[in-house]
Scaffold this motif. Structure first.
Motif, PDB file in Angstrom:
ATOM      1  N   LEU A 190       0.834  -1.196   0.000  1.00  0.00           N
ATOM      2  CA  LEU A 190       0.000   0.000   0.000  1.00  0.00           C
ATOM      3  C   LEU A 190       0.872   1.251   0.000  1.00  0.00           C
ATOM      4  O   LEU A 190       0.631   2.196  -0.768  1.00  0.00           O
ATOM      5  N   GLY A 191       1.885   1.280   0.864  1.00  0.00           N
ATOM      6  CA  GLY A 191       2.747   2.458   0.941  1.00  0.00           C
ATOM      7  C   GLY A 191       3.494   2.725  -0.354  1.00  0.00           C
ATOM      8  O   GLY A 191       3.576   3.871  -0.812  1.00  0.00           O
ATOM      9  N   LEU A 192       4.028   1.665  -0.972  1.00  0.00           N
ATOM     10  CA  LEU A 192       4.741   1.847  -2.234  1.00  0.00           C
ATOM     11  C   LEU A 192       3.793   2.323  -3.334  1.00  0.00           C
ATOM     12  O   LEU A 192       4.166   3.149  -4.174  1.00  0.00           O
ATOM     13  N   ALA A 193       2.563   1.786  -3.331  1.00  0.00           N
ATOM     14  CA  ALA A 193       1.588   2.217  -4.335  1.00  0.00           C
ATOM     15  C   ALA A 193       1.254   3.692  -4.173  1.00  0.00           C
ATOM     16  O   ALA A 193       1.178   4.445  -5.156  1.00  0.00           O
ATOM     17  N   LEU A 194       1.045   4.131  -2.934  1.00  0.00           N
ATOM     18  CA  LEU A 194       0.738   5.547  -2.697  1.00  0.00           C
ATOM     19  C   LEU A 194       1.912   6.440  -3.055  1.00  0.00           C
ATOM     20  O   LEU A 194       1.732   7.540  -3.600  1.00  0.00           O
ATOM     21  N   ALA A 195       3.121   5.980  -2.747  1.00  0.00           N
ATOM     22  CA  ALA A 195       4.304   6.781  -3.065  1.00  0.00           C
ATOM     23  C   ALA A 195       4.496   6.904  -4.572  1.00  0.00           C
ATOM     24  O   ALA A 195       4.943   7.948  -5.071  1.00  0.00           O
ATOM     25  N   ALA A 196       4.149   5.850  -5.307  1.00  0.00           N
ATOM     26  CA  ALA A 196       4.357   5.861  -6.759  1.00  0.00           C
ATOM     27  C   ALA A 196       3.182   6.449  -7.522  1.00  0.00           C
ATOM     28  O   ALA A 196       3.285   6.638  -8.741  1.00  0.00           O
ATOM     29  N   ARG A 197       2.084   6.758  -6.845  1.00  0.00           N
ATOM     30  CA  ARG A 197       0.889   7.191  -7.585  1.00  0.00           C
ATOM     31  C   ARG A 197       1.104   8.445  -8.423  1.00  0.00           C
ATOM     32  O   ARG A 197       0.631   8.492  -9.574  1.00  0.00           O
ATOM     33  N   PRO A 198       1.780   9.479  -7.941  1.00  0.00           N
ATOM     34  CA  PRO A 198       1.991  10.640  -8.833  1.00  0.00           C
ATOM     35  C   PRO A 198       2.725  10.268 -10.118  1.00  0.00           C
ATOM     36  O   PRO A 198       2.373  10.754 -11.199  1.00  0.00           O
ATOM     37  N   LEU A 199       3.732   9.403 -10.011  1.00  0.00           N
ATOM     38  CA  LEU A 199       4.453   8.970 -11.210  1.00  0.00           C
ATOM     39  C   LEU A 199       3.551   8.142 -12.113  1.00  0.00           C
ATOM     40  O   LEU A 199       3.576   8.291 -13.348  1.00  0.00           O
ATOM     41  N   ILE A 200       2.748   7.258 -11.509  1.00  0.00           N
ATOM     42  CA  ILE A 200       1.840   6.428 -12.301  1.00  0.00           C
ATOM     43  C   ILE A 200       0.804   7.290 -13.013  1.00  0.00           C
ATOM     44  O   ILE A 200       0.480   7.066 -14.185  1.00  0.00           O
ATOM     45  N   ASP A 201       0.263   8.285 -12.313  1.00  0.00           N
ATOM     46  CA  ASP A 201      -0.739   9.165 -12.926  1.00  0.00           C
ATOM     47  C   ASP A 201      -0.160   9.918 -14.117  1.00  0.00           C
ATOM     48  O   ASP A 201      -0.830  10.079 -15.149  1.00  0.00           O
ATOM     49  N   ARG A 202       1.080  10.387 -13.988  1.00  0.00           N
ATOM     50  CA  ARG A 202       1.695  11.107 -15.112  1.00  0.00           C
ATOM     51  C   ARG A 202       1.970  10.155 -16.281  1.00  0.00           C
ATOM     52  O   ARG A 202       1.793  10.519 -17.445  1.00  0.00           O
ATOM     53  N   TRP A 203       2.416   8.940 -15.960  1.00  0.00           N
ATOM     54  CA  TRP A 203       2.739   7.976 -17.013  1.00  0.00           C
ATOM     55  C   TRP A 203       1.494   7.533 -17.776  1.00  0.00           C
ATOM     56  O   TRP A 203       1.539   7.333 -18.991  1.00  0.00           O
ATOM     57  N   THR A 204       0.385   7.396 -17.078  1.00  0.00           N
ATOM     58  CA  THR A 204      -0.840   6.911 -17.709  1.00  0.00           C
ATOM     59  C   THR A 204      -1.689   8.026 -18.311  1.00  0.00           C
ATOM     60  O   THR A 204      -2.776   7.761 -18.822  1.00  0.00           O
ATOM     61  N   ALA A 205      -1.207   9.259 -18.254  1.00  0.00           N
ATOM     62  CA  ALA A 205      -1.999  10.379 -18.772  1.00  0.00           C
ATOM     63  C   ALA A 205      -2.035  10.397 -20.296  1.00  0.00           C
ATOM     64  O   ALA A 205      -2.979  10.914 -20.890  1.00  0.00           O
ATOM     65  N   GLY A 206      -0.985   9.858 -20.927  1.00  0.00           N
ATOM     66  CA  GLY A 206      -0.943   9.856 -22.385  1.00  0.00           C
ATOM     67  C   GLY A 206      -1.950   8.894 -22.982  1.00  0.00           C
ATOM     68  O   GLY A 206      -2.280   7.855 -22.402  1.00  0.00           O
ATOM     69  N   ALA A 207      -2.441   9.237 -24.164  1.00  0.00           N
ATOM     70  CA  ALA A 207      -3.466   8.417 -24.825  1.00  0.00           C
ATOM     71  C   ALA A 207      -2.988   7.009 -25.139  1.00  0.00           C
ATOM     72  O   ALA A 207      -3.744   6.045 -24.950  1.00  0.00           O
ATOM     73  N   PRO A 208      -1.741   6.802 -25.630  1.00  0.00           N
ATOM     74  CA  PRO A 208      -1.318   5.430 -25.929  1.00  0.00           C
ATOM     75  C   PRO A 208      -1.302   4.523 -24.701  1.00  0.00           C
ATOM     76  O   PRO A 208      -1.776   3.392 -24.748  1.00  0.00           O
ATOM     77  N   VAL A 209      -0.757   5.035 -23.586  1.00  0.00           N
ATOM     78  CA  VAL A 209      -0.706   4.226 -22.371  1.00  0.00           C
ATOM     79  C   VAL A 209      -2.104   3.991 -21.820  1.00  0.00           C
ATOM     80  O   VAL A 209      -2.462   2.867 -21.434  1.00  0.00           O
ATOM     81  N   ALA A 210      -2.914   5.043 -21.805  1.00  0.00           N
ATOM     82  CA  ALA A 210      -4.287   4.890 -21.304  1.00  0.00           C
ATOM     83  C   ALA A 210      -5.070   3.900 -22.145  1.00  0.00           C
ATOM     84  O   ALA A 210      -5.831   3.076 -21.617  1.00  0.00           O
ATOM     85  N   GLY A 211      -4.900   3.952 -23.462  1.00  0.00           N
ATOM     86  CA  GLY A 211      -5.581   2.999 -24.319  1.00  0.00           C
ATOM     87  C   GLY A 211      -5.109   1.582 -24.099  1.00  0.00           C
ATOM     88  O   GLY A 211      -5.914   0.638 -24.105  1.00  0.00           O
ATOM     89  N   GLY A 212      -3.795   1.422 -23.918  1.00  0.00           N
ATOM     90  CA  GLY A 212      -3.268   0.088 -23.654  1.00  0.00           C
ATOM     91  C   GLY A 212      -3.788  -0.481 -22.351  1.00  0.00           C
ATOM     92  O   GLY A 212      -4.123  -1.676 -22.268  1.00  0.00           O
ATOM     93  N   LEU A 213      -3.869   0.339 -21.331  1.00  0.00           N
ATOM     94  CA  LEU A 213      -4.390  -0.121 -20.050  1.00  0.00           C
ATOM     95  C   LEU A 213      -5.874  -0.472 -20.142  1.00  0.00           C
ATOM     96  O   LEU A 213      -6.332  -1.445 -19.535  1.00  0.00           O
TER      97      LEU A 213
END
Length: 323
Positions: free
Chosen positions: A210-233
């Motif tokens: 849980l702690g690692l997920a919360l710590a990484a969430r800002p990076l994950i949100d920025r990474w998944t903001a792009g259309a290609p990554v969001a579409g792949g997910l």
């Protein structure tokens, strides 16, 4: 600051990480018998420790309904469980996710009333179950705590936590888990050795993930903001359950063909042969998994009206291949 990104993307990344961990247990570690080519599922302890991240993701975004779990799980239970040693262990997580999905409304209402105290109560119950030697109830309570943690994230209860706070939670969880492992190494408890880790170890892993997920969430949100990554997910999300379950029959098929047909002798350890064989082994397993996802994925993502015909034909074809 509260995240403005869709929680489903964050949850899919966490689910992908959980699935990748389980896949690595069977594709990277030497789990193939050199003589028979039979693949053995990872130990119960490893499966149990890898599950909290998936349960956290399910608590955040749900699992897409009961059918999304049942359609890939039913053919797996018919085909893989009788043919692969320990394959039934992989069904523990889908069953837990199914129960969480059925109880999701109740758990959400409980959180709105208790505001996080329900998570403390679940953790306390896990410790009590562990002290009594009830390992099944211990695992169930710890997994419920992981799912409840996801509900806390979805409800915004932990939005005020910054990444540094998440790292602190992860460090505290890792410390608790390490202490639990040390205590377990000193000797079995009053009920004797258990097939799964103790409550402190499991709860420590839940907190660390849980702690690692919360710590990484800002990076994950920025990474998944792009259309290609969001579409792949978005494409991957409804297929994660299929990948989680069917990666094991995929590598079992590769093992049987290479050992029994081609006469290949898999390495027993992490020596030079393991390092040189790993690339083509992973590629072969990936090809088999893609084929399985295309076949079984039609069951896992099909509409209910097509379930009967597609599920039947898929089961028959995979039954012949695995036999």
């Amino acid at each position: 600051m509260p995240s403005t990104a869709p929680p489903a993307r964050f949850a899919t990344v966490l689910g992908l990480a959980a699935v990748a961990l389980v896949v690595a247990l069977h594709w990277v570690l030497p789990v193939t018998d050199p003589g028979t080519g039979r693949v053995t599922t990872a130990p119960a302890a490893a499966v149990v420790l890898a599950a909290p991240l998936a349960l956290l993701a399910a608590g955040i975004a749900g699992v897409g309904g009961v059918a999304a779990l049942a359609r890939p799980a039913l053919p797996f239970a018919v085909v893989a469980v009788p043919l692969i040693d320990g394959a039934a262990r992989l069904l523990w997580l889908p069953v837990a996710l199914l129960l969480g999905e059925l109880a999701r409304g109740t758990l959400l209402r409980l959180h709105l009333r208790w505001r996080g105290a329900e998570l403390v109560a679940t953790a306390a119950a896990a410790v009590l179950f562990d002290a009594a030697g009830w390992w099944v109830a211990t695992v169930a309570a710890c997994w419920l705590a992981a799912y409840q943690s996801g509900l806390l994230v979805r409800a915004g209860t932990v939005d005020r936590l910054r990444p540094v706070h998440g790292l602190a939670v992860a460090a505290a969880g890792a410390t608790v888990a390490a202490c639990g492992l040390v205590l377990a190494a000193l000797g079995p408890g009053p009920a004797g050795p258990q097939p799964t880790p103790s409550a402190p170890v499991l709860l420590g892993f839940v907190a660390a993930q849980l702690g690692l997920a919360l710590a990484a969430r800002p990076l994950i949100d920025r990474w998944t903001a792009g259309a290609p990554v969001a579409g792949g997910l978005a494409w991957l999300a409804p297929r994660l359950a299929t990948v989680y379950l069917w990666h094991l029959p995929a590598v079992a098929l590769v093992a049987v063909v290479t050992v029994r047909v081609a006469g290949y002798t898999p390495p027993a350890g992490f020596g030079p042969q393991w390092r040189s064989d790993l690339p083509w082994w992973l590629l072969s397993a990936a090809v088999a998994l893609v084929a399985a996802v295309r076949l079984i994925g039609r069951v896992g993502t099909a509409l209910p009206r097509t379930h009967g015909l597609t599920g039947s034909s898929t089961l028959q074809s995979h039954g012949r291949l695995e036999a």
